[in-house]
Write a protein that holds these residues in place. Structure first.
Motif: not given
Length: 217
Positions: A101-119
């Motif tokens: 669950g921690a890994f998937f939470a990391t992936a979700a946080i990472f994805g959200g931050l990366a999406f925000y920084a990119h867009r």
């Protein structure tokens, strides 16, 4: 840092992300090798090699040069070997489901931050100095932690600071690479993002373990 490279010389951000994803896969393979092949007595040697490669990558970068794909995938494979005992410790403490669950939470946080920084197209370069200083502080805490047994509260605060710092690194690095990098810089860019992801994952695990420590007390 501005990059004036032509399209033919440029690695797109998608290429950087693809290389990062492949690095994660190589790291996972390294974990499997660590689980099935590498005896525990040799893990310390792999840690020394891993730290040495990080220092070498830093020196290479300071000299204005770049690492290659061979260096990147060798490092991430070794990183997987050294991660396996850590994951096993957390798995024994928290359970495999919590670690997953921690890994998937990391992936979700990472994805959200990366999406925000990119867009968002915001400039996060102002974070650089703070993030560097904070990372040095985390390294010093890790060294002290080798000799001092921190309590649950200290570990909780330490883990929260680590999560904030590496979340900041995700924003900073994605903003740096979102318009692409020179083709020869792709391995280093992927390595930076890989380190952001792995460290964010480890500090999330530390945070959960700290909460578990409070509940036990």
């Amino acid at each position: 840092m501005e990059r004036t490279v032509t399209v033919s010389q440029q690695g797109s951000f998608a290429h950087v992300l693809q290389t990062f994803a492949l690095s994660l896969l190589v790291s996972f393979i390294g974990m499997l090798i660590g689980a099935m092949v590498i005896p525990p007595s040799l893990v310390t040697l792999f840690i020394i090699v891993e730290v040495g490669m990080l220092i070498a990558a830093l020196i290479i970068r300071i000299r204005g040069k770049n690492i290659g794909y061979g260096f990147l995938y060798t490092f991430t494979a070794i990183s997987g070997v050294t991660l396996y005992p850590v994951i096993m410790v957390y798995g024994g403490l928290l359970g495999a489901n919590v670690v997953s669950g921690a890994f998937f939470a990391t992936a979700a946080i990472f994805g959200g931050l990366a999406f925000y920084a990119h867009r968002s197209q915001r400039d996060f370069s102002f974070l650089g100095g703070f993030l560097f200083a904070g990372t040095i502080g985390l390294v010093l805490m890790s060294v002290i932690g080798m000799f001092v047994n921190f309590g649950s509260m200290t570990n909780l605060v330490w883990s929260m600071v680590g999560i904030l710092i590496f979340s900041g690194w995700v924003l900073y690095d994605v903003a740096q690479y979102r318009d692409g990098v020179a083709a020869e810089e792709v391995p280093l860019a992927a390595l930076n993002i890989y380190l952001d992801f792995i460290n964010l994952f480890l500090y999330i695990l530390r945070f959960i373990a700290s909460i578990a420590g409070f509940n036990r007390n």
